[in-house]
Design a protein around this motif. Structure first.
Motif, PDB file in Angstrom:
ATOM      1  N   THR A  24       0.832  -1.203   0.000  1.00 32.16           N
ATOM      2  CA  THR A  24       0.000   0.000   0.000  1.00 32.16           C
ATOM      3  C   THR A  24       0.873   1.262   0.000  1.00 32.16           C
ATOM      4  OG1 THR A  24      -0.162  -0.213   2.423  1.00 32.16           O
ATOM      5  CG2 THR A  24      -1.961  -1.127   1.097  1.00 32.16           C
ATOM      6  N   CYS A  25       1.692   1.410   1.039  1.00 32.92           N
ATOM      7  CA  CYS A  25       2.572   2.581   1.140  1.00 32.92           C
ATOM      8  C   CYS A  25       3.971   2.292   0.596  1.00 32.92           C
ATOM      9  CB  CYS A  25       2.680   3.048   2.590  1.00 32.92           C
ATOM     10  SG  CYS A  25       1.096   3.535   3.309  1.00 32.92           S
ATOM     11  N   GLY A  26       4.344   1.029   0.491  1.00 35.97           N
ATOM     12  CA  GLY A  26       5.684   0.682   0.031  1.00 35.97           C
ATOM     13  C   GLY A  26       6.554   0.165   1.166  1.00 35.97           C
ATOM     14  N   ARG A  27       7.549  -0.627   0.805  1.00 35.61           N
ATOM     15  CA  ARG A  27       8.458  -1.208   1.792  1.00 35.61           C
ATOM     16  C   ARG A  27       9.672  -0.306   1.987  1.00 35.61           C
ATOM     17  NH1 ARG A  27       8.415  -7.626  -0.005  1.00 35.61           N
ATOM     18  NH2 ARG A  27       6.164  -7.757  -0.384  1.00 35.61           N
ATOM     19  N   PRO A  28      10.097  -0.086   3.219  1.00 32.80           N
ATOM     20  CA  PRO A  28      11.283   0.749   3.453  1.00 32.80           C
ATOM     21  C   PRO A  28      12.550   0.038   2.984  1.00 32.80           C
ATOM     22  CG  PRO A  28      10.494  -0.197   5.515  1.00 32.80           C
ATOM     23  CD  PRO A  28       9.481  -0.540   4.479  1.00 32.80           C
ATOM     24  N   VAL A  29      13.420   0.777   2.320  1.00 29.17           N
ATOM     25  CA  VAL A  29      14.680   0.235   1.823  1.00 29.17           C
ATOM     26  C   VAL A  29      15.819   0.995   2.488  1.00 29.17           C
ATOM     27  CG1 VAL A  29      16.083  -0.253  -0.200  1.00 29.17           C
ATOM     28  CG2 VAL A  29      13.594  -0.298  -0.379  1.00 29.17           C
ATOM     29  N   PHE A  30      16.613   0.262   3.280  1.00 26.64           N
ATOM     30  CA  PHE A  30      17.775   0.869   3.942  1.00 26.64           C
ATOM     31  C   PHE A  30      18.968   0.738   3.011  1.00 26.64           C
ATOM     32  CE2 PHE A  30      21.342   1.166   6.839  1.00 26.64           C
ATOM     33  CZ  PHE A  30      20.947   2.181   7.695  1.00 26.64           C
ATOM     34  N   VAL A  31      19.549   1.879   2.621  1.00 29.51           N
ATOM     35  CA  VAL A  31      20.613   1.902   1.618  1.00 29.51           C
ATOM     36  C   VAL A  31      21.919   2.328   2.271  1.00 29.51           C
ATOM     37  CG1 VAL A  31      21.319   2.768  -0.638  1.00 29.51           C
ATOM     38  CG2 VAL A  31      18.883   2.560  -0.089  1.00 29.51           C
ATOM     39  N   MET A  32      22.982   1.569   2.009  1.00 29.45           N
ATOM     40  CA  MET A  32      24.305   1.898   2.530  1.00 29.45           C
ATOM     41  C   MET A  32      25.354   1.570   1.475  1.00 29.45           C
ATOM     42  SD  MET A  32      23.962  -1.004   5.418  1.00 29.45           S
ATOM     43  CE  MET A  32      23.094  -2.539   5.012  1.00 29.45           C
ATOM     44  N   SER A  33      26.483   2.245   1.543  1.00 27.71           N
ATOM     45  CA  SER A  33      27.519   2.041   0.532  1.00 27.71           C
ATOM     46  C   SER A  33      28.896   2.153   1.173  1.00 27.71           C
ATOM     47  CB  SER A  33      27.382   3.054  -0.603  1.00 27.71           C
ATOM     48  OG  SER A  33      27.596   4.366  -0.119  1.00 27.71           O
ATOM     49  N   LYS A  34      29.876   1.618   0.463  1.00 25.74           N
ATOM     50  CA  LYS A  34      31.264   1.713   0.903  1.00 25.74           C
ATOM     51  C   LYS A  34      32.160   1.541  -0.306  1.00 25.74           C
ATOM     52  CE  LYS A  34      34.628  -0.040   4.249  1.00 25.74           C
ATOM     53  NZ  LYS A  34      34.943   1.327   4.724  1.00 25.74           N
ATOM     54  N   LYS A  35      33.330   2.155  -0.249  1.00 26.97           N
ATOM     55  CA  LYS A  35      34.287   2.069  -1.344  1.00 26.97           C
ATOM     56  C   LYS A  35      35.531   1.310  -0.895  1.00 26.97           C
ATOM     57  CE  LYS A  35      32.835   6.396  -3.582  1.00 26.97           C
ATOM     58  NZ  LYS A  35      33.270   7.717  -4.075  1.00 26.97           N
ATOM     59  N   ASN A  36      36.197   0.734  -1.885  1.00 27.43           N
ATOM     60  CA  ASN A  36      37.488   0.079  -1.680  1.00 27.43           C
ATOM     61  C   ASN A  36      37.401  -1.049  -0.644  1.00 27.43           C
ATOM     62  OD1 ASN A  36      40.142  -0.375  -2.193  1.00 27.43           O
ATOM     63  ND2 ASN A  36      40.915   1.361  -1.016  1.00 27.43           N
ATOM     64  N   LEU A  37      36.834  -2.172  -1.054  1.00 28.90           N
ATOM     65  CA  LEU A  37      36.661  -3.314  -0.158  1.00 28.90           C
ATOM     66  C   LEU A  37      37.484  -4.509  -0.629  1.00 28.90           C
ATOM     67  CD1 LEU A  37      33.603  -1.852  -0.484  1.00 28.90           C
ATOM     68  CD2 LEU A  37      33.118  -3.499   1.299  1.00 28.90           C
ATOM     69  N   VAL A  38      37.883  -5.338   0.344  1.00 34.60           N
ATOM     70  CA  VAL A  38      38.609  -6.579   0.083  1.00 34.60           C
ATOM     71  C   VAL A  38      37.991  -7.687   0.926  1.00 34.60           C
ATOM     72  CG1 VAL A  38      40.776  -5.479  -0.591  1.00 34.60           C
ATOM     73  CG2 VAL A  38      40.318  -5.917   1.824  1.00 34.60           C
ATOM     74  N   GLU A  39      38.633  -8.875   0.920  1.00 37.87           N
ATOM     75  CA  GLU A  39      38.070 -10.018   1.633  1.00 37.87           C
ATOM     76  C   GLU A  39      37.909  -9.764   3.125  1.00 37.87           C
ATOM     77  OE1 GLU A  39      40.580 -13.303   0.729  1.00 37.87           O
ATOM     78  OE2 GLU A  39      39.391 -13.910  -1.002  1.00 37.87           O
ATOM     79  N   ASN A  40      38.759  -8.917   3.695  1.00 39.38           N
ATOM     80  CA  ASN A  40      38.677  -8.635   5.136  1.00 39.38           C
ATOM     81  C   ASN A  40      37.374  -7.963   5.525  1.00 39.38           C
ATOM     82  OD1 ASN A  40      41.576  -8.340   4.042  1.00 39.38           O
ATOM     83  ND2 ASN A  40      41.894  -8.925   6.172  1.00 39.38           N
ATOM     84  N   HIS A  41      36.663  -7.418   4.547  1.00 39.17           N
ATOM     85  CA  HIS A  41      35.394  -6.764   4.840  1.00 39.17           C
ATOM     86  C   HIS A  41      34.211  -7.732   4.827  1.00 39.17           C
ATOM     87  CE1 HIS A  41      37.785  -3.171   3.512  1.00 39.17           C
ATOM     88  NE2 HIS A  41      37.188  -2.673   4.580  1.00 39.17           N
ATOM     89  N   ILE A  42      34.481  -9.033   4.654  1.00 38.26           N
ATOM     90  CA  ILE A  42      33.399 -10.017   4.738  1.00 38.26           C
ATOM     91  C   ILE A  42      33.057 -10.190   6.218  1.00 38.26           C
ATOM     92  CG2 ILE A  42      32.664 -12.360   4.189  1.00 38.26           C
ATOM     93  CD1 ILE A  42      34.636 -12.398   1.913  1.00 38.26           C
ATOM     94  N   GLN A  43      32.251  -9.286   6.718  1.00 44.51           N
ATOM     95  CA  GLN A  43      31.866  -9.271   8.122  1.00 44.51           C
ATOM     96  C   GLN A  43      30.362  -9.018   8.234  1.00 44.51           C
ATOM     97  OE1 GLN A  43      34.423  -6.941  10.759  1.00 44.51           O
ATOM     98  NE2 GLN A  43      36.016  -6.863   9.180  1.00 44.51           N
ATOM     99  N   ASP A  44      29.808  -9.415   9.364  1.00 43.68           N
ATOM    100  CA  ASP A  44      28.368  -9.270   9.588  1.00 43.68           C
ATOM    101  C   ASP A  44      28.017  -7.860  10.047  1.00 43.68           C
ATOM    102  OD1 ASP A  44      27.979 -11.878   8.921  1.00 43.68           O
ATOM    103  OD2 ASP A  44      27.902 -12.625  10.966  1.00 43.68           O
TER     104      ASP A  44
END
Length: 598
Positions: free
Chosen positions: A393-413
């Motif tokens: 009816t009103c729409g679902r909220p979408v939480f948007v986030m971004s980040k630059k320059n990532l590697v495997e070490n950023h595979i975190q929860d």
């Protein structure tokens, strides 16, 4: 004015020198054991340092520095301390203290470091785009050479008493490397040092030119779509824009030469690792499904190997997407009306991946409020969106986030907290029921409406005649059925010889018969009015019905005489058989005429 400017510059210079002096005063690094791994497209630097307090009071933090030319390439920085065989991550934040051609980070120690005490720390840093292809273009079958530039010394705002650096390369083919005695190379390893009593911010360029045929794949842009459903599913879709940033292909690509002599630097396949709970996996590029693929389910993951439609050479790019579903109970936790979504910010795209920019969009159920996020590293929160889909009816909220320059070490929860009232789950079923109810009511109403511009008199008359004929047939059937009522009354009278009961029963049957005849006469009149052609048939039906009724009356009179003894039994039987035979014949004629009407 010029005097004021010079004075200001002098004051700032003094402040910088004073801050540097303060940094140096209390702490000293007694030992540095640094290793640099250049076996992939990443520069992974691991430094084990021994920090010693030379001051006159305990300290709770220290500074580490990253050269200004290396700082834009820095993707990941982590400082840990080993306690009871477990590594404890220390809080690291950018420092406001000015460094000499370097960016400084402040690290909080696990406990205050007393005077004369020392502590062993491990500094892990990962740099992206630090290896530059040289030459920038190579032939299809040529090997790829790269150049790496860094500081031979361990960059620090403190004095370093002893340090040693080991550089691990991807191959033993080394074109050249900068030499600072003592230094040597053996196989695919270059060792610099040991060096003693190195002053703060000392610099000597380390330049290594060597062979590196590792995939230089970079995800230029990635969008990760996470759609949460409280009905039991989390849908994930990831879109990739992939670029090979190695040495560009010189000349034209030859499929024949490639099959005969495979290229060293070309990327033939991409291997991604999905969560173990992933199911309904799909993948496609801009044209359609990627036909060459392998999906392997292991104990703790799902390995997906994709082979693009063409090998990726330097400067070549491709775009594709991967989607899958996971069970919501593995990632969503609830306490009352409060929910926590725990998921990875990114998954394993391929080995030693580099992501220039990733945008993660989390679609929550309609009605979710009080949305908050917790992250193990810094991210950028974008403007929130609304996503409208089926039964919203009103729409679902979408939480948007971004980040630059990532590697495997950023595979975190990360943790996404929000509030959702359970009764809102009934919204969609109620909407479905209401929609079907309105649909059915609309169809019923439409079917009963006449949308014709002019009335069709012939069609209306035909429909009316059909309705009257149907009613007439039904009434005549009921009237024929009353004849059995006369027969039943006669049979009872012959057995009981009760004149009073017979008269009463006969009176009731005659009343029903007369009522029904009146109804039939009205229907005949209406039918003659609409369809005069039925006049002969209807008159015949009326005439024969009168004859059948006369026969019934005759049977009643004969039965009365027989019961009273005025007529012998044989005479009555003969007369009754004649009357019944005539009635059956008339009934057949009436039914035939009625059948002709329909």
């Amino acid at each position: 004015m010029e005097y004021c400017s010079r004075k200001m510059i002098l004051i700032l210079s003094c402040l910088v020198i004073f801050s540097i002096f303060n940094v140096r005063a209390d702490l000293e690094i007694s030992n540095v054991d640094r290793s640099i791994d250049l076996s992939s497209q990443l520069a992974k630097v691991n430094s084990q340092i021994t920090l010693q307090n030379k001051g006159n009071k305990a300290v709770t933090s220290f500074l580490i520095s990253i050269e200004e030319d290396q700082f834009p390439l820095l993707s990941y920085l982590e400082v840990t301390h080993k306690e009871d065989d477990e590594s404890v991550k220390l809080e690291t934040t950018p420092s406001s203290v000015a460094g000499q051609s370097a960016k400084l980070f402040s690290v909080n120690l696990p406990s205050s470091l007393g005077v004369g005490k020392s502590i062993v720390l491990n500094i892990e840093s990962v740099f992206t785009h630090a290896l530059r292809p040289f030459p920038a273009k190579i032939g299809q079958s040529e090997k790829q050479l790269v150049i790496y530039k860094a500081n031979t010394y361990f960059s620090s705002p403190y004095k370093v008493v002893y340090q040693k650096t080991t550089v691990k390369l991807s191959s033993s083919t080394i074109e050249s490397y900068s030499k600072l005695k003592p230094s040597n190379s053996a196989d695919n390893t270059i060792t610099y040092g040991p060096y003693n009593d190195i002053n703060p911010y000392s610099f000597h360029e380390m330049k290594i030119h060597f062979e590196n045929n590792s995939p230089f794949l970079t995800v230029k842009d990635m969008t990760r779509w996470i759609e949460v459903s409280h009905w039991g599913n989390v849908a994930i879709e990831e879109t990739y824009h992939l670029l090979h940033e190695g040495a560009e292909l010189k000349g034209h690509f030859s499929r024949y030469d490639y099959q005969r002599t495979p290229s060293h630097a070309a990327v033939k396949s991409i291997k991604s690792v999905l969560p173990a709970a992933a199911k309904d996996v799909y993948y496609r590029d801009e044209i359609g499904n990627i036909s060459t693929s392998n999906l392997l389910n292991t104990h703790d993951s799902v390995e997906l190997e994709l082979r693009p439609r063409f090998p990726l050479f330097g400067g070549w790019q491709t775009q594709y997407l991967i989607g899958y579903n996971v069970a919501v109970y593995e990632y969503l936790f609830r306490k009352g009306s409060n929910y926590v979504l725990k998921m990875r910010f990114i998954d394993h795209v391929f080995d030693d991946f580099v992501i220039d920019k990733v945008t993660v969009k989390v679609v929550l159920p309609e009605g979710a409020t009080n949305i908050k996020v917790k992250f193990p590293f810094e991210i950028k929160q974008e403007k929130q969106e609304l996503h409208k889909t089926y039964l919203d009816t009103c729409g679902r909220p979408v939480f948007v986030m971004s980040k630059k320059n990532l590697v495997e070490n950023h595979i975190q929860d990360f943790e996404l907290h929000y509030t959702f009232q359970s009764h809102l789950l009934l919204q969609e079923p109620i909407l479905c029921v209401a929609a079907f109810y309105i649909l059915f009511i609309s169809v019923i109403c439409i079917m009963r409406l006449d949308f014709s511009i002019t009335k069709d008199a012939v069609n209306e008359s035909r429909m009316k005649v059909a309705s009257l004929v149907e009613s007439l047939l039904a009434a005549c059937d009921r009237r024929t059925g009353l004849n059995s009522s006369f027969d039943s009354a006669l049979d009872n009278f012959k057995q009981s010889k009760d004149q009073v009961s017979f008269t009463s029963a006969l009176k009731k049957v005659n009343h029903d018969y007369n009522t029904l005849c009146a109804t039939i006469n009205n229907l005949i009149a209406s039918l003659l009015k609409e369809e005069p052609e039925y006049s002969d048939k209807l008159s015949d039906i009326t005439k024969k019905e009168a004859e059948r009724k006369a026969l019934i009356d005759q049977q009643v009179a004969l039965a009365t005489k027989a019961v009273s003894g005025k007529l012998s039994k044989q005479q009555y039987t003969d007369s009754e058989q004649i009357a019944l035979s005539k009635r059956e014949k008339i009934t057949e004629e009436i039914e035939a005429t009625l059948a002709a009407l329909s």
